[in-house]
Design an enzyme around this catalytic site. Structure first.
Site, PDB file in Angstrom:
ATOM      1  N   PHE A 126       0.854  -1.179   0.000  1.00 25.72           N
ATOM      2  CA  PHE A 126       0.000   0.000   0.000  1.00 25.72           C
ATOM      3  C   PHE A 126       0.895   1.236   0.000  1.00 25.72           C
ATOM      4  CE2 PHE A 126      -3.067   3.058   1.861  1.00 25.72           C
ATOM      5  CZ  PHE A 126      -4.037   2.949   0.878  1.00 25.72           C
ATOM      6  N   ARG A 154     -12.953  -3.973  -7.232  1.00 22.23           N
ATOM      7  CA  ARG A 154     -12.611  -4.731  -6.030  1.00 22.23           C
ATOM      8  C   ARG A 154     -13.866  -5.026  -5.206  1.00 22.23           C
ATOM      9  NH1 ARG A 154      -8.494  -2.462  -1.436  1.00 22.23           N
ATOM     10  NH2 ARG A 154     -10.254  -1.044  -1.202  1.00 22.23           N
ATOM     11  N   TYR A 178     -10.826  -0.243  10.890  1.00 23.23           N
ATOM     12  CA  TYR A 178     -12.026   0.250  10.222  1.00 23.23           C
ATOM     13  C   TYR A 178     -12.441  -0.592   9.023  1.00 23.23           C
ATOM     14  CZ  TYR A 178      -8.286   2.651   7.612  1.00 23.23           C
ATOM     15  OH  TYR A 178      -7.133   2.941   6.914  1.00 23.23           O
ATOM     16  N   LYS A 179     -11.619  -1.565   8.634  1.00 25.14           N
ATOM     17  CA  LYS A 179     -11.977  -2.418   7.509  1.00 25.14           C
ATOM     18  C   LYS A 179     -12.754  -3.637   8.021  1.00 25.14           C
ATOM     19  CE  LYS A 179      -7.820  -0.987   4.941  1.00 25.14           C
ATOM     20  NZ  LYS A 179      -8.445  -0.101   3.951  1.00 25.14           N
ATOM     21  N   ASP A 222       2.048  -5.362   7.644  1.00 24.64           N
ATOM     22  CA  ASP A 222       0.839  -4.553   7.620  1.00 24.64           C
ATOM     23  C   ASP A 222      -0.334  -5.523   7.485  1.00 24.64           C
ATOM     24  OD1 ASP A 222      -1.406  -3.053   6.818  1.00 24.64           O
ATOM     25  OD2 ASP A 222      -0.195  -1.588   5.740  1.00 24.64           O
TER      26      ASP A 222
END
Length: 398
Positions: free
Chosen positions: A113, A357, A209-210, A184
């Site tokens: 990322f 996605r 938050y995912k 990560d």
């Protein structure tokens, strides 16, 4: 066995919506409004500053850390919650470099990322010349782990394609060459089984938050192996990680031999209240059962799309065991097609240059959702609805 019908009932999904974006922002737990109101009315309003003691606010960084730790195979007292994922990556990589002062190479990959790479670039600007950040293709990382590498920094699950690194194999090779590894877990925690302790992990960081459903901007977390914590010198030395924060020393002394030294500044207790509600939804969830269910749903989704949606090409591995818990398809017109899907209440997202996605999150998705989403996608492609002018303008957030 985990009852995914019951877990689905715990989340607020708007009527008629098929939400395939939990890999980017998890939906709101139905208990979250009551939990934040309870915090406001029965903690902040009633106890005011006493709440740091009477309501346990001061140690929520750790108590929530242990709850996350149970999902990612971490030892007790090895995770703290707070700040952002970018900050936690900065902390972890800085700690690695300090522990390997004679080495100058940070090894990542070009599927990482971008913000992780940005944080390393910023860190290296604060250090003397001579450091080298290397970003080979993901498949080439293993062969580039050598005796000159100080830190291997990788996102376990590729945010675009879903490709999954072999955590144990990479750690084993890095350790054999004297390097440390930072993981990560943004697309791992709450998505796939993770065994930080069993893999002999050095450092890891992740967001909540995912897949963990902690809400927009929910706090991050950081893991440090207990065998390393006594030697880790925090690069960001805030009062919350001080050995005696209320002595108000003018000089920093890290909390001795404890993960607490990775705390920095005062956390958002209001965000913690929502995160607590989200973690309640995970009580009783078996990560192996979740993984098995995720693979079933991903297999169904890929099969349906490939049978009914010409022009889309699977991105990432076909072997579902080699990916995380999202599925991506390449399509030349992926952005307007995704906007057409969203207009029909099928929510996924787009990642440049051409990736559509879809998060496959068993806590709140089932077979009917999968088939219903492909029905709508197939219709959009058949009728070329994505060509409509309203779907061509790019929003600030894609």
């Amino acid at each position: 066995m985990t009852d995914f019908t019951k877990t689905k009932a715990l989340f607020q999904i708007p009527e008629g919506m098929i939400y395939l974006n939990g890999n980017s922002l998890g939906p709101m737990p139905k208990s979250a409004p009551d939990r934040i109101l309870d915090f406001m009315h029965n903690e902040w309003a009633t106890d005011l500053i006493k709440g740091w003691n009477t309501k346990g606010w001061f140690m929520q960084t750790n108590t929530l850390g242990d709850r996350i730790g149970a999902l990612v195979g971490a030892e007790e007292d090895s995770i703290v919650v707070g700040d952002t994922l970018s900050i936690k990556i900065f902390q972890a990589v800085a700690a690695c470099l300090a522990l390997r002062p004679d080495r100058k190479v940070i090894l990542s990959d070009n599927g990482n990322f971008p913000t992780d790479l940005y944080m390393v670039e910023g860190l290296l600007k604060l250090k003397e010349a001579g450091y080298d950040l290397r970003t080979p293709n993901p498949d080439d990382v293993m062969e580039q782990i050598t005796d000159e590498v100080a830190c291997v920094m990788l996102t376990e699950v590729d945010y675009r394609t879903g490709r999954k690194h072999d955590m144990k194999a990479i750690i084993d090779k890095a350790h054999a060459h004297g390097a440390l590894v930072v993981w990560d877990l943004a697309h791992s925690a709450g998505a796939i089984p993770v065994d930080l302790s069993g893999c002999d992990t050095d450092f890891a960081a992740g967001c909540t938050y995912k897949f963990l459903n902690g809400g927009p901007g929910a706090p991050a977390f950081i893991y440090v192996a207990p065998r390393l914590i006594a030697d880790v010198e925090p690069a960001l030395s805030g009062w919350y990680g001080h050995a005696a924060p209320f002595d108000f020393d003018l000089n920093y002394r890290p909390m001795p031999n404890k993960i607490d030294r990775m705390r920095i500044g005062t956390p958002s207790i209001a965000s913690f209240a929502i995160l607590e509600a989200a973690m309640d939804a995970w009580d009783g969830v078996d990560m192996q059962a979740l993984r098995a269910r995720s693979i079933e749903l991903m297999t169904l989704f890929v099969g349906e799309v490939e049978a009914r949606c010409p022009g889309l090409t699977l991105a990432g591995p076909r072997d579902m065991n080699a990916r995380g818990s999202h599925v991506s398809f390449r399509f030349e017109h992926g952005y307007p097609c995704m906007q057409a899907l969203i207009a029909k209440k099928v929510i996924g997202d787009f990642r440049a240059p051409d990736i559509m996605r879809f998060g496959i999150t068993p806590l709140f998705l089932d077979e009917d959702d999968i088939r219903g989403a492909v029905d709508i996608l197939s219709d959009i492609l058949k009728n070329e609805t994505w060509k409509e002018e309203r779907f061509q303008t790019r929003s600030a957030v894609t």
